[in-house]
Design a protein around this motif. Sequence first.
Motif, mmCIF file in Angstrom:
data_model
loop_
_atom_site.group_PDB
_atom_site.id
_atom_site.type_symbol
_atom_site.label_atom_id
_atom_site.label_comp_id
_atom_site.label_asym_id
_atom_site.label_seq_id
_atom_site.Cartn_x
_atom_site.Cartn_y
_atom_site.Cartn_z
ATOM 1 N N ALA A 1 15.650 -1.469 -5.946
ATOM 2 C CA ALA A 1 16.429 -2.198 -6.795
ATOM 3 C C ALA A 1 17.991 -1.774 -6.343
ATOM 4 N N GLN A 2 17.982 -0.512 -6.099
ATOM 5 C CA GLN A 2 19.311 0.277 -5.606
ATOM 6 C C GLN A 2 19.824 -0.261 -4.544
ATOM 7 N N THR A 3 18.872 -0.264 -3.534
ATOM 8 C CA THR A 3 19.511 -0.790 -2.075
ATOM 9 C C THR A 3 19.883 -2.503 -2.079
ATOM 10 N N ILE A 4 19.089 -3.208 -2.839
ATOM 11 C CA ILE A 4 19.251 -4.565 -2.778
ATOM 12 C C ILE A 4 20.258 -5.184 -3.846
ATOM 13 N N GLY A 5 20.101 -4.439 -5.035
ATOM 14 C CA GLY A 5 20.780 -4.683 -6.168
ATOM 15 C C GLY A 5 20.294 -6.344 -7.039
ATOM 16 N N SER A 6 19.059 -6.670 -6.747
ATOM 17 C CA SER A 6 18.672 -7.743 -7.533
ATOM 18 C C SER A 6 17.560 -7.060 -8.410
ATOM 19 N N HIS A 7 16.923 -8.386 -9.227
ATOM 20 C CA HIS A 7 15.802 -7.901 -10.051
ATOM 21 C C HIS A 7 14.646 -7.720 -9.407
ATOM 22 N N MET B 1 9.314 -15.075 -13.330
ATOM 23 C CA MET B 1 10.574 -15.829 -13.410
ATOM 24 C C MET B 1 11.272 -16.041 -12.014
ATOM 25 N N SER B 2 11.792 -17.059 -11.929
ATOM 26 C CA SER B 2 12.870 -17.371 -10.605
ATOM 27 C C SER B 2 13.668 -16.064 -10.707
ATOM 28 N N GLY B 3 13.846 -15.711 -9.391
ATOM 29 C CA GLY B 3 15.019 -14.802 -9.109
ATOM 30 C C GLY B 3 14.356 -13.139 -9.328
ATOM 31 N N TYR B 4 13.162 -13.120 -9.759
ATOM 32 C CA TYR B 4 12.747 -11.668 -9.905
ATOM 33 C C TYR B 4 11.544 -11.423 -8.928
ATOM 34 N N THR B 5 11.488 -10.161 -8.675
ATOM 35 C CA THR B 5 10.406 -9.514 -7.706
ATOM 36 C C THR B 5 9.616 -8.826 -8.320
ATOM 37 N N TYR B 6 8.499 -9.072 -8.582
ATOM 38 C CA TYR B 6 7.336 -8.027 -9.221
ATOM 39 C C TYR B 6 6.491 -7.273 -8.223
ATOM 40 N N VAL C 1 11.443 -5.331 -10.137
ATOM 41 C CA VAL C 1 10.558 -4.669 -11.306
ATOM 42 C C VAL C 1 9.061 -4.318 -11.042
ATOM 43 N N GLU C 2 8.762 -3.666 -11.691
ATOM 44 C CA GLU C 2 7.372 -3.428 -11.481
ATOM 45 C C GLU C 2 6.595 -4.372 -12.481
ATOM 46 N N HIS D 1 0.813 -1.150 0.137
ATOM 47 C CA HIS D 1 0.041 -0.051 -0.073
ATOM 48 C C HIS D 1 0.918 1.193 0.017
ATOM 49 N N ILE D 2 0.677 2.180 -0.838
ATOM 50 C CA ILE D 2 1.537 3.114 -1.080
ATOM 51 C C ILE D 2 0.864 4.295 -1.791
ATOM 52 N N THR D 3 0.924 5.486 -1.446
ATOM 53 C CA THR D 3 0.474 6.831 -1.804
ATOM 54 C C THR D 3 0.918 6.797 -3.492
ATOM 55 N N PRO D 4 -0.150 7.009 -4.261
ATOM 56 C CA PRO D 4 -0.193 7.097 -5.795
ATOM 57 C C PRO D 4 0.948 8.008 -6.106
ATOM 58 N N GLY D 5 1.857 7.651 -7.195
ATOM 59 C CA GLY D 5 2.834 8.628 -7.478
ATOM 60 C C GLY D 5 4.327 8.180 -6.990
ATOM 61 N N PHE D 6 4.447 7.371 -5.803
ATOM 62 C CA PHE D 6 5.479 6.972 -5.026
ATOM 63 C C PHE D 6 5.914 5.407 -5.654
ATOM 64 N N GLY D 7 4.867 4.632 -6.306
ATOM 65 C CA GLY D 7 5.535 3.315 -6.631
ATOM 66 C C GLY D 7 6.519 3.001 -7.242
ATOM 67 N N GLN D 8 6.743 3.616 -8.349
ATOM 68 C CA GLN D 8 7.994 3.642 -9.012
ATOM 69 C C GLN D 8 9.266 3.935 -8.556
ATOM 70 N N GLY D 9 9.308 4.968 -7.612
ATOM 71 C CA GLY D 9 10.044 5.276 -6.589
ATOM 72 C C GLY D 9 10.446 4.180 -5.630
ATOM 73 N N LEU D 10 9.464 3.657 -5.122
ATOM 74 C CA LEU D 10 9.743 2.285 -4.144
ATOM 75 C C LEU D 10 10.690 1.357 -5.060
ATOM 76 N N ILE D 11 10.261 0.932 -6.318
ATOM 77 C CA ILE D 11 10.753 -0.001 -6.902
ATOM 78 C C ILE D 11 12.204 0.475 -7.105
ATOM 79 N N SER D 12 12.574 1.497 -7.540
ATOM 80 C CA SER D 12 13.852 2.084 -7.733
ATOM 81 C C SER D 12 14.883 1.961 -6.507
ATOM 82 N N TRP D 13 14.095 2.452 -5.457
ATOM 83 C CA TRP D 13 14.902 2.305 -4.132
ATOM 84 C C TRP D 13 15.257 0.907 -3.704
#
Length: 309
Positions: A174-180, A191-196, A182-183, A160-172
């Motif tokens: 991905a940058q913090t953890i360094g794995s796959h 696919m295995s190894g990916y987080t959607y 994605v939105e 649950h997140i304020t509209p407009g911040f979803g893509q920012g969460l994904i980018s953050w």
Amino acid sequence: LIMPKVDGFEAIRQIMSRKPTPIVVVTAANDSQNSFDAVKAGALEVVSKPTSVNTPEGAKTITAILEKAKIMSGVKVLTRKAHIFPTSSGPLAQPDKFLNSFNEFDTPMPRTQLRLPSIRLSSIPKIVAIASSTGGPPALSKVLTHIGKGFPLPILIVQHITPGFGQGLISWLAQTIGSHIVEAKEDTLPMSGYTYIAPDNYHLLMDIKGRIKLSSALPIKGHRPSANPLFESVAQYYGPSAIGVVLTGMGDDGVLGMKVLKQAGGFCIAQDEASSVVYGMPKAVADAGLADVVLGLNSIGSYLLKLVS
């Protein structure tokens, strides 16, 4: 977040280390990367500031901010060390049919030292579905960091997140953890190894072919995305091979979907009260008798690794 002498990130860290206080960050949606750095520093929630105060939309945003602040004022928060962070399988014929029926980043203990419940699964796990709300971004960061890269199953997440911040969460994340990370996209085969992660204002589901479906159906108890259709559709397709996880969050979103997942033979993990920012969603699941295990946040990632090993 941009202030003279001491910036917002340092202010949050100092407040949380000296006198823990619920903090809500009010910022522009296009500043989402910095916003989630603030969450990592200790803020509970990120909301968008109004673009104008003299319009109906602006008044609505202000009212939402005040309501959020009132709710957050009742949250009990813990002291945090002032770490320095950089700022920077029954197929589902009609996946939409059930939507209307529901109107401190520490290192995990080595797995050899963990004393976690030992439960034999009824089927080989094939997917993990996670739901979170208030306090979710740092909780997700911790769980995903602990399971590490190369996790052998796909992971679907509703936050649950304020509209407009979803893509920012994904980018953050991905940058913090360094794995796959994605939105989620329509018609994608997980696919295995990916987080959607569910995009803003869309329910995240699985369809009859085991592909991702996004729905703009009405919000469920005020939530879009909602955890209920995620858990139910995953249960319908994967049955006993599904693992559901409910993390910190306000309210009871996910409990109805988790009931379906359990009826299908799936496995449920709920976060415990001590490590939850808000013990609402995981409490609802535990109180309903749906949780197979209730774990502290620092153990959930390690336990998922144990389940799939």
